[in-house]
Design a protein around this motif. Structure first.
Motif, PDB file in Angstrom:
ATOM      1  N   HIS A  84     -45.224  -4.942   7.368  1.00  0.00           N
ATOM      2  CA  HIS A  84     -46.775  -5.601   7.881  1.00  0.00           C
ATOM      3  C   HIS A  84     -45.829  -6.260   9.629  1.00  0.00           C
ATOM      4  CE1 HIS A  84     -44.108 -10.350   7.378  1.00  0.00           C
ATOM      5  NE2 HIS A  84     -44.680  -9.565   6.286  1.00  0.00           N
ATOM      6  N   PRO A  85     -46.726  -6.536   9.585  1.00  0.00           N
ATOM      7  CA  PRO A  85     -47.057  -7.084  11.906  1.00  0.00           C
ATOM      8  C   PRO A  85     -45.733  -7.502  12.719  1.00  0.00           C
ATOM      9  CG  PRO A  85     -49.411  -7.767  11.880  1.00  0.00           C
ATOM     10  CD  PRO A  85     -48.670  -7.334   9.594  1.00  0.00           C
ATOM     11  N   VAL A  86     -45.016  -8.928  11.124  1.00  0.00           N
ATOM     12  CA  VAL A  86     -43.898  -9.236  11.877  1.00  0.00           C
ATOM     13  C   VAL A  86     -42.681  -9.135  10.407  1.00  0.00           C
ATOM     14  CG1 VAL A  86     -45.269 -11.294  13.045  1.00  0.00           C
ATOM     15  CG2 VAL A  86     -45.169 -11.137  10.337  1.00  0.00           C
ATOM     16  N   GLY A  87     -42.541  -8.270   9.941  1.00  0.00           N
ATOM     17  CA  GLY A  87     -41.856  -7.692   9.312  1.00  0.00           C
ATOM     18  C   GLY A  87     -42.075  -7.345   7.173  1.00  0.00           C
ATOM     19  N   ALA A  88     -41.490  -7.768   6.838  1.00  0.00           N
ATOM     20  CA  ALA A  88     -41.421  -6.924   5.121  1.00  0.00           C
ATOM     21  C   ALA A  88     -41.424  -8.137   4.248  1.00  0.00           C
ATOM     22  CB  ALA A  88     -40.655  -6.694   4.587  1.00  0.00           C
ATOM     23  N   ALA A  89     -43.155  -8.334   3.365  1.00  0.00           N
ATOM     24  CA  ALA A  89     -42.684  -9.014   1.728  1.00  0.00           C
ATOM     25  C   ALA A  89     -42.287  -8.556   0.997  1.00  0.00           C
ATOM     26  CB  ALA A  89     -44.262  -9.272   2.411  1.00  0.00           C
ATOM     27  N   GLU A  90     -41.448  -8.646  -0.086  1.00  0.00           N
ATOM     28  CA  GLU A  90     -40.871  -8.199  -0.999  1.00  0.00           C
ATOM     29  C   GLU A  90     -41.871  -8.887  -2.477  1.00  0.00           C
ATOM     30  OE1 GLU A  90     -37.196  -9.099  -1.569  1.00  0.00           O
ATOM     31  OE2 GLU A  90     -36.491  -7.322   0.485  1.00  0.00           O
ATOM     32  N   VAL A  91     -42.004  -7.863  -2.959  1.00  0.00           N
ATOM     33  CA  VAL A  91     -42.758  -7.656  -3.975  1.00  0.00           C
ATOM     34  C   VAL A  91     -42.096  -6.864  -5.405  1.00  0.00           C
ATOM     35  CG1 VAL A  91     -45.126  -8.562  -3.077  1.00  0.00           C
ATOM     36  CG2 VAL A  91     -44.324  -6.099  -4.100  1.00  0.00           C
ATOM     37  N   TYR A  92     -42.538  -8.225  -6.691  1.00  0.00           N
ATOM     38  CA  TYR A  92     -41.450  -7.808  -7.660  1.00  0.00           C
ATOM     39  C   TYR A  92     -42.942  -6.380  -8.578  1.00  0.00           C
ATOM     40  CZ  TYR A  92     -40.103  -6.969 -12.765  1.00  0.00           C
ATOM     41  OH  TYR A  92     -40.537  -6.225 -14.103  1.00  0.00           O
ATOM     42  N   ILE A  93     -42.940  -5.571  -8.783  1.00  0.00           N
ATOM     43  CA  ILE A  93     -43.263  -4.755  -9.192  1.00  0.00           C
ATOM     44  C   ILE A  93     -42.922  -3.661 -10.684  1.00  0.00           C
ATOM     45  CG2 ILE A  93     -45.055  -2.568  -9.292  1.00  0.00           C
ATOM     46  CD1 ILE A  93     -45.853  -4.666  -7.198  1.00  0.00           C
ATOM     47  N   GLY A  94     -43.534  -4.104 -11.733  1.00  0.00           N
ATOM     48  CA  GLY A  94     -42.854  -3.915 -12.806  1.00  0.00           C
ATOM     49  C   GLY A  94     -42.808  -2.445 -13.293  1.00  0.00           C
ATOM     50  N   ARG A  95     -42.876  -0.903 -14.216  1.00  0.00           N
ATOM     51  CA  ARG A  95     -43.947  -0.328 -14.007  1.00  0.00           C
ATOM     52  C   ARG A  95     -43.224   0.328 -15.651  1.00  0.00           C
ATOM     53  NH1 ARG A  95     -42.515   3.861  -9.305  1.00  0.00           N
ATOM     54  NH2 ARG A  95     -40.663   2.761  -8.900  1.00  0.00           N
TER      55      ARG A  95
END
Length: 357
Positions: free
Chosen positions: A316-327
């Motif tokens: 995103h504009p100021v960095g990154a957001a880490e999210v957990y995605i289980g598949r």
């Protein structure tokens, strides 16, 4: 004189990359219209500077959380999120907010709605906007909320205690289905769009389809009136298609432009909330963007670099957001989560502006 001349008990909290006022439901009017009118006066809206209230003249700092005892046996606290518009006399409950959600667990403990344990305290939060349950794990050594720590998130200076969030059953949170039209891609106004809801209704489009790289600064996009008019035209058509009805005065769906990652993440984003470009990205918007990237043939999938593991860095504009995605074995998303931080900024009484004549 009004019932609120002596002030209203309020916590001012940072949650993730947002700030908001946290109230006990019993301290606000029970009637939603009266409650919303009061919150406008508290925040100083409508006014682009919010000079006569505590709002920060930005959608990210003009938010409210209303907490109350749980109405479900599988929850510890009820949480209603309210977006207080800055320059319009509008308060919306049409969406949740994953950033302010990060502040709900600590605030519920601070307000005496949840008893703290020694070490860590899991708080099961009933998100009333969407009906889902989120579990927040709060650090509580000695039975007190700990705000200092070693966790860092882009968009927030310094390091703080982590708030682990796990979401259950967020697919179709407001639209009834992950893909409310049944299609991975719909063409609206000549633009390929993914209408998707995995915690936040979003319209995901390729930045290139608007003649953009996707790396433009927030201020540049906010000043592009032609772009914003085009996005709004698509949004107004997408709303009914997503079972959201007329969205003219609603804060959903969010409009999201995606492009190839620039810094080793999965995908780069510029999201609109819905008429101003987000300084970073909302938690549920990040989860939804990550989910869109896993769907073959979508604008997001065409530019994404999927990870081997379950951690998705959404730029995103100021960095990154880490999210957990289980598949699962077929690559379908099964569960989601993230780590945010939160901090209590002040606790006391807030005094709403006088009613306007």
């Amino acid at each position: 004189m009004t019932d609120y001349d002596d002030g209203i008990a309020c916590l001012w909290m940072r949650g993730g990359t947002s700030k908001g006022a946290v109230f006990r439901a019993g301290d606000l009017p029970a009637d939603p219209a009266a409650r919303d009118a009061l919150l406008l006066r508290v925040m100083g809206s409508p006014d682009p500077r919010q000079i006569d209230g505590i709002g920060g003249a930005d959608p990210l700092t003009s938010k409210a959380a209303v907490l109350s005892p749980p109405t479900r046996s599988d929850a510890d606290v009820d949480y209603l999120f309210l977006q207080v518009f800055v320059d319009a006399a509008t308060v919306s409950d049409a969406q949740g907010c994953g950033n302010i959600l990060a502040a709900v667990g600590p605030a519920a403990i601070e307000l005496g709605l949840v008893a703290a344990q020694d070490g860590e305290t899991p708080v099961r939060i009933h998100m009333r906007n969407t009906g889902e349950i989120a579990t927040a794990t709060i650090q509580t050594p000695g039975g007190r909320v700990r705000y200092g720590g070693d966790a860092a998130i882009d968009g927030v200076p310094g390091r703080h205690a982590p708030v682990r969030l796990v979401f259950g059953n967020t697919q179709g949170s407001m639209c009834g289905a992950l893909l409310p039209t049944g299609n991975a891609v719909d063409v609206i106004e000549g633009v390929a769009c993914t209408l998707i809801d995995n915690g936040m209704p979003c319209v995901v489009m390729a930045a290139a389809d608007f003649g953009l790289t996707g790396a433009e600064p927030r201020e540049t996009l906010d000043g592009d009136t032609a772009l914003k008019a085009r996005l709004e035209a698509i949004r107004l058509i997408a709303g009914p298609m997503m079972a959201l009805g007329d969205v003219t005065d609603k804060s959903v769906p969010k409009m999201m432009l995606v492009s190839p990652p620039l810094a080793g993440g999965v995908i780069n984003t510029r999201s609109f909330i819905p008429h101003r470009c987000h300084a970073s990205i909302g938690v549920f918007a990040a989860v939804t963007a990550a989910t869109a990237a896993t769907l073959p043939g979508t604008p997001a999938a065409s530019v994404a670099v999927l990870p081997e593991g379950s951690t998705f860095a959404i730029e995103h504009p100021v960095g990154a957001a880490e999210v957990y995605i289980g598949r699962d074995a077929e690559g379908r998303v099964t569960d989601t989560g993230t780590v945010r931080t939160a901090r209590k900024l002040f606790s006391g009484l807030v005094y709403p502006a006088p009613e306007r004549g």
